[in-house]
Enzyme design. Structure first.
Site, PDB file in Angstrom:
ATOM      1  N   ASP A  82       0.785  -1.169   0.016  1.00 50.15           N
ATOM      2  CA  ASP A  82       0.146   0.467  -0.045  1.00 50.15           C
ATOM      3  C   ASP A  82       0.895   1.475  -0.232  1.00 50.15           C
ATOM      4  OD1 ASP A  82       1.255  -0.827   2.941  1.00 50.15           O
ATOM      5  OD2 ASP A  82      -0.698   0.282   3.576  1.00 50.15           O
ATOM      6  N   GLU A 140      -0.177  -1.947   5.581  1.00 54.09           N
ATOM      7  CA  GLU A 140       0.318  -2.325   6.300  1.00 54.09           C
ATOM      8  C   GLU A 140       0.306  -0.508   6.828  1.00 54.09           C
ATOM      9  OE1 GLU A 140       3.645  -1.177   8.564  1.00 54.09           O
ATOM     10  OE2 GLU A 140       3.326  -0.253   7.365  1.00 54.09           O
TER      11      GLU A 140
END
Length: 396
Positions: A82, A140
């Protein structure tokens, strides 16, 4: 020797890693919304002899299983994918094409080297003992974090050990660093709404000033760290938002604050919570106001297992001077990382590869709009993780 075969493949595929990295860097996606990134990763594995589990937990994470042909253990490797809500300012020719979003933490590079390492292991699977589980993790950066989805999936239940890497610009790519035990900080977030009684600036005695009460809280909350914690315990409390905007001659009825708490042990996070609650109770009594307080656990402290970190050091020490020059013990980091959730359940360790560009005295750190990855770090990372997994697979 299997290590030599793997390293040769990784060296031959280094440009592939860089190409994946540059593509992913151009198309960052936010946590829990990484649909196209997930599709890109899935398509990479679709024609390969592996089992793919996708849309883990209803989100965009993937788990790829590489089954060796010989008896052995099950080792998991993880990378995240991400991005962050940051406008890029690197000047790179492959800068983000998504305005306001950037891979400013290195997750694009993490994904790129793990994809190519996984591909190389797949090509060697007839020589591999045991099973390698590749975790391509979403989200995350945003609580509750994608690691929880991965753990709840059940696909990691039989994993014997887990290993992961983060790229940090503390050093150039010729340095690998590690730490045993408490390594990265836990994090909690809090929101506080202070509700008083509004009024006119000319008549403060008829109001209960929420801004005054909130300002007192901002000052006093720092005494939790300076006067309530043991001096040997690490704790940080940051007020990151103070919203009291209003007309110049009006005493505001309410003010909202937000903050960030860091600690190296979960018990410290709980202690800070309890101390803040006590401060708020005193604030309500002193200023005759009411408070609404919410304190949320964002990420637990990352605690590397001593045994697996010792294995890591022993394995990498034999390669020092080969594809990297120095193996160092890293200082504790107050930043957080949801790899901590894996380590709470599975023995393993999380270590670091330098990604500092050559020729600079001080690099821009992760989460900076100017953060740049030294591309040499990808090959170093793939080799380090590769030789760790080969070694740990064959241990009975």
């Amino acid at each position: 020797m299997l290590r030599s075969l793997l390293f040769k493949k990784l060296e031959q595929k280094e440009q592939d890693m860089i190409n994946h990295y540059k593509y992913l860097h151009q198309y960052p996606e936010p946590s829990f919304n990484e649909a196209k990134t997930s599709q890109y990763i899935e398509s990479f594995y679709n024609d390969k002899d592996v089992v793919i589990h996708k849309r883990i937990g209803g989100n965009y994470g993937l788990i790829v299983e590489i089954e060796g042909s010989l008896p052995g253990r099950t080792i998991a490797l993880r990378a995240d994918f991400d991005a962050l809500n940051i406008s890029e300012d690197t000047g790179l020719s492959f800068s983000s094409k998504h305005d306001g979003w950037m891979h400013a933490c290195g997750h694009d590079a993490h994904t790129a080297y793990l994809m190519v390492l996984a591909e190389s292991l797949i090509e060697l699977k007839d020589h591999l003992p045991g099973k390698v589980v590749i975790i391509h993790q979403h989200a995350e950066e945003l609580a509750p974090g994608g690691a929880i989805d991965m753990l709840n999936s059940g696909y990691l239940n039989d994993v014997d050990e887990i290993y992961g890497i983060h790229l940090f610009p503390d050093y150039t790519p010729d340095v690998i660093s590690y730490r045993k035990g408490p390594t990265m900080g836990g994090r909690s977030l809090f929101h506080l709404k202070v509700i008083g009684k509004g009024g006119h600036g000319s008549s403060p005695h008829l109001a209960n000033d929420a801004i005054m009460a909130a300002s007192t809280f901002v000052t006093n909350v720092q005494t939790v760290v300076s006067r309530r914690l043991n001096p040997f315990d690490m704790g940080v409390v940051t007020i990151s938002s103070f919203n009291g905007l209003g007309s110049l001659n009006v005493i505001q009825e309410s003010v909202e604050l937000a903050g960030d708490v860091r600690y190296m042990e979960s018990r410290i996070g709980h202690q800070i919570h309890d101390e803040i609650v006590q401060l708020i109770e005193g604030l309500e009594e002193t200023f005759n106001i009411k408070c609404e307080f919410n304190y949320e656990l964002d990420c637990i402290p990352l605690i590397n297992h001593y045994k697996q970190t010792d294995y890591l050091v022993d394995i990498l020490a034999t390669s020092q001077g080969d594809y990297f020059e120095s193996l160092k013990e890293h200082e504790q980091l107050t930043s957080s990382e949801d790899f901590a959730s894996y380590l709470e359940k599975i023995p393993g360790t999380f270590f670091f590869i330098g990604c500092k560009p050559y020729g600079v005295d001080e690099a821009f750190y992760n989460h900076s709009p100017k953060f740049i990855v030294n591309e040499d770090a990808l090959l170093t990372a793939s080799k380090a993780l590769g030789e760790v997994v080969l070694n740990r697979l064959s241990i009975e």
